[in-house]
Design a protein around this motif. Structure first.
Motif, PDB file in Angstrom:
ATOM      1  N   THR A  15       0.713  -1.065  -0.195  1.00  0.00           N
ATOM      2  CA  THR A  15      -0.022   0.404  -0.057  1.00  0.00           C
ATOM      3  C   THR A  15       1.157   1.394   0.207  1.00  0.00           C
ATOM      4  O   THR A  15       0.865   2.200  -0.949  1.00  0.00           O
ATOM      5  CB  THR A  15      -1.098  -0.356   1.232  1.00  0.00           C
ATOM      6  OG1 THR A  15      -1.805  -0.990   0.912  1.00  0.00           O
ATOM      7  CG2 THR A  15      -1.829   1.137   0.704  1.00  0.00           C
ATOM      8  N   HIS A  61      -8.245   4.003   3.231  1.00  0.00           N
ATOM      9  CA  HIS A  61      -9.262   3.229   3.753  1.00  0.00           C
ATOM     10  C   HIS A  61      -8.766   1.352   3.851  1.00  0.00           C
ATOM     11  O   HIS A  61      -9.365   1.512   5.114  1.00  0.00           O
ATOM     12  CB  HIS A  61     -10.471   3.538   2.847  1.00  0.00           C
ATOM     13  CG  HIS A  61     -11.038   4.886   2.717  1.00  0.00           C
ATOM     14  ND1 HIS A  61     -11.003   5.700   4.366  1.00  0.00           N
ATOM     15  CD2 HIS A  61     -11.612   5.990   1.766  1.00  0.00           C
ATOM     16  CE1 HIS A  61     -11.438   7.430   3.872  1.00  0.00           C
ATOM     17  NE2 HIS A  61     -11.601   6.895   2.778  1.00  0.00           N
ATOM     18  N   GLU A  62      -8.109   0.728   3.014  1.00  0.00           N
ATOM     19  CA  GLU A  62      -8.290   0.027   2.844  1.00  0.00           C
ATOM     20  C   GLU A  62      -7.198  -0.273   4.479  1.00  0.00           C
ATOM     21  O   GLU A  62      -6.870  -1.173   4.633  1.00  0.00           O
ATOM     22  CB  GLU A  62      -7.837  -0.501   1.492  1.00  0.00           C
ATOM     23  CG  GLU A  62      -9.031  -1.270   0.711  1.00  0.00           C
ATOM     24  CD  GLU A  62      -9.623  -1.826   1.102  1.00  0.00           C
ATOM     25  OE1 GLU A  62      -9.646  -2.942   1.859  1.00  0.00           O
ATOM     26  OE2 GLU A  62     -11.146  -1.489   1.222  1.00  0.00           O
ATOM     27  N   VAL A  64      -6.508   1.289   6.862  1.00  0.00           N
ATOM     28  CA  VAL A  64      -6.943   1.144   8.344  1.00  0.00           C
ATOM     29  C   VAL A  64      -7.455   0.397   8.334  1.00  0.00           C
ATOM     30  O   VAL A  64      -7.148  -0.077   9.324  1.00  0.00           O
ATOM     31  CB  VAL A  64      -7.296   2.627   8.221  1.00  0.00           C
ATOM     32  CG1 VAL A  64      -8.431   2.684   9.375  1.00  0.00           C
ATOM     33  CG2 VAL A  64      -6.987   3.907   7.983  1.00  0.00           C
ATOM     34  N   LYS A  65      -8.203  -0.644   7.846  1.00  0.00           N
ATOM     35  CA  LYS A  65      -9.216  -1.405   7.823  1.00  0.00           C
ATOM     36  C   LYS A  65      -7.845  -2.771   8.164  1.00  0.00           C
ATOM     37  O   LYS A  65      -8.391  -2.997   9.001  1.00  0.00           O
ATOM     38  CB  LYS A  65      -9.997  -1.564   6.525  1.00  0.00           C
ATOM     39  CG  LYS A  65     -10.957  -1.078   6.981  1.00  0.00           C
ATOM     40  CD  LYS A  65     -12.118  -1.561   5.676  1.00  0.00           C
ATOM     41  CE  LYS A  65     -11.627  -1.577   3.970  1.00  0.00           C
ATOM     42  NZ  LYS A  65     -13.138  -2.267   2.812  1.00  0.00           N
ATOM     43  N   ALA A  66      -7.318  -2.889   6.988  1.00  0.00           N
ATOM     44  CA  ALA A  66      -6.027  -3.432   7.647  1.00  0.00           C
ATOM     45  C   ALA A  66      -5.840  -3.314   9.442  1.00  0.00           C
ATOM     46  O   ALA A  66      -5.333  -4.164   9.541  1.00  0.00           O
ATOM     47  CB  ALA A  66      -5.261  -3.393   6.593  1.00  0.00           C
ATOM     48  N   HIS A  68      -6.661  -1.912  11.698  1.00  0.00           N
ATOM     49  CA  HIS A  68      -7.565  -2.885  12.435  1.00  0.00           C
ATOM     50  C   HIS A  68      -7.436  -4.405  12.272  1.00  0.00           C
ATOM     51  O   HIS A  68      -8.000  -4.552  14.041  1.00  0.00           O
ATOM     52  CB  HIS A  68      -8.894  -2.179  12.808  1.00  0.00           C
ATOM     53  CG  HIS A  68      -9.128  -0.527  13.044  1.00  0.00           C
ATOM     54  ND1 HIS A  68      -8.810   0.035  14.029  1.00  0.00           N
ATOM     55  CD2 HIS A  68      -9.202   0.562  12.226  1.00  0.00           C
ATOM     56  CE1 HIS A  68      -8.700   1.805  14.172  1.00  0.00           C
ATOM     57  NE2 HIS A  68      -9.400   2.132  12.923  1.00  0.00           N
ATOM     58  N   ARG A  69      -7.277  -4.751  12.040  1.00  0.00           N
ATOM     59  CA  ARG A  69      -7.561  -6.699  11.565  1.00  0.00           C
ATOM     60  C   ARG A  69      -6.153  -7.060  12.175  1.00  0.00           C
ATOM     61  O   ARG A  69      -6.754  -8.362  12.768  1.00  0.00           O
ATOM     62  CB  ARG A  69      -8.159  -6.721  10.645  1.00  0.00           C
ATOM     63  CG  ARG A  69      -9.612  -6.248   9.618  1.00  0.00           C
ATOM     64  CD  ARG A  69      -9.594  -6.806   8.457  1.00  0.00           C
ATOM     65  NE  ARG A  69      -8.762  -7.507   7.550  1.00  0.00           N
ATOM     66  CZ  ARG A  69      -9.307  -6.039   6.526  1.00  0.00           C
ATOM     67  NH1 ARG A  69      -9.838  -5.628   6.434  1.00  0.00           N
ATOM     68  NH2 ARG A  69      -8.574  -6.677   5.283  1.00  0.00           N
ATOM     69  N   THR A  70      -5.351  -5.667  12.303  1.00  0.00           N
ATOM     70  CA  THR A  70      -3.836  -7.284  12.574  1.00  0.00           C
ATOM     71  C   THR A  70      -3.292  -6.683  14.059  1.00  0.00           C
ATOM     72  O   THR A  70      -3.309  -5.867  13.821  1.00  0.00           O
ATOM     73  CB  THR A  70      -3.033  -6.550  11.509  1.00  0.00           C
ATOM     74  OG1 THR A  70      -3.182  -6.412   9.927  1.00  0.00           O
ATOM     75  CG2 THR A  70      -1.309  -6.999  11.023  1.00  0.00           C
ATOM     76  N   ARG A  77       1.697   1.029  15.053  1.00  0.00           N
ATOM     77  CA  ARG A  77       0.747   1.546  14.464  1.00  0.00           C
ATOM     78  C   ARG A  77       0.226   2.184  13.635  1.00  0.00           C
ATOM     79  O   ARG A  77      -0.363   3.241  13.063  1.00  0.00           O
ATOM     80  CB  ARG A  77      -0.502   0.787  14.821  1.00  0.00           C
ATOM     81  CG  ARG A  77      -0.352  -0.890  15.598  1.00  0.00           C
ATOM     82  CD  ARG A  77      -1.854  -1.122  16.499  1.00  0.00           C
ATOM     83  NE  ARG A  77      -1.806  -2.446  16.851  1.00  0.00           N
ATOM     84  CZ  ARG A  77      -2.361  -3.349  15.878  1.00  0.00           C
ATOM     85  NH1 ARG A  77      -2.986  -2.620  15.042  1.00  0.00           N
ATOM     86  NH2 ARG A  77      -2.549  -4.407  15.468  1.00  0.00           N
ATOM     87  N   HIS A  81      -0.179   4.552  10.089  1.00  0.00           N
ATOM     88  CA  HIS A  81      -1.337   5.355   9.604  1.00  0.00           C
ATOM     89  C   HIS A  81      -0.583   6.840   9.606  1.00  0.00           C
ATOM     90  O   HIS A  81      -0.690   7.524   8.404  1.00  0.00           O
ATOM     91  CB  HIS A  81      -1.838   5.677  11.489  1.00  0.00           C
ATOM     92  CG  HIS A  81      -3.595   5.819  11.192  1.00  0.00           C
ATOM     93  ND1 HIS A  81      -3.444   7.982  11.229  1.00  0.00           N
ATOM     94  CD2 HIS A  81      -4.970   5.789  11.005  1.00  0.00           C
ATOM     95  CE1 HIS A  81      -4.272   8.281  10.873  1.00  0.00           C
ATOM     96  NE2 HIS A  81      -5.047   7.129  10.473  1.00  0.00           N
TER      97      HIS A  81
END
Length: 207
Positions: A15, A61-62, A64-66, A68-70, A77, A81
């Motif tokens: 990314t 956006h992808e 940020v979602k990743a 939160h999942r990792t 982090r 970000h």
């Protein structure tokens, strides 16, 4: 510095690479817009930059979602970000310059606009290369140093451009439009420097 290269971490680095490439591409188009004197293809160039800006919005956006999942990330982090957000800011500012130049129809007449766009492009290329060398502290610091030097050159050009705009004898509406575009270009050089600061922070944390 050794950073993780686990499969689950590749998304972050890919990314960053995609966003940096998008910034470099958008900055190149912006420089060409001003170099070509805002000719008949300026609107098309603005559309291309807008498409890149939308693409980078999806990427952030992808990311940020990743994030939160990792559970375990290759770098802090906060740094993941911030790096993504600062890259998004740079692309947003490049798009803002292009949009204003097309809307105001004055880009080709603004003193130093093409040279400032060149500075942004060179900074974006340094960022793109820095992402490729994210696991090489020495290379990262060299790229950051060049980004910072370019920002200082951008500050000088900005000051000179503002003086020339006010000394141009043009009508007040042109002066307002031109100053806004020059200021946004200068903010883009600052945004690139902000990215360098995040790179440096990552290096210091992982030494």
């Amino acid at each position: 510095m050794i950073l993780s290269v686990k499969k689950t971490d590749r998304l972050f680095f890919e990314t960053f690479a995609a966003m940096a490439a998008g910034a470099a591409e958008a900055a190149l188009i912006l420089e060409e817009m001003f170099r070509n004197g805002m000719g008949s293809d300026a609107a098309a160039c603005g559309t291309r930059i807008k498409d890149i800006e939308h693409r980078c919005d999806v990427l952030i956006h992808e990311l940020v979602k990743a994030l939160h999942r990792t559970f375990i990330t290759p770098i802090d982090r906060e740094d993941i970000h911030d790096l993504g957000a600062r890259m998004d800011d740079l692309v947003d500012l490049i798009d803002a310059v292009a949009s204003r130049a097309v809307l105001y129809k004055v880009g080709g007449d603004i003193p130093d606009a093409a040279d400032l766009a060149r500075i942004v492009h060179r900074q974006a290329e340094e960022i793109r290369q820095a992402v490729v060398h994210l696991r090489d502290p020495k290379a990262i610091m060299e790229h950051c140093a060049r980004i910072n030097l370019l920002e200082k050159e951008g500050d000088r050009l900005y000051r000179e451009a503002v003086v020339r705009i006010f000394d141009s004898g043009r009508d007040p509406i042109f002066v307002i439009k031109a100053k806004e575009i020059i200021e946004t270009l200068e903010r883009a050089t600052d945004a690139a420097e902000d990215i360098a600061i995040v790179f440096e922070r990552i290096i210091l944390k992982n030494q």
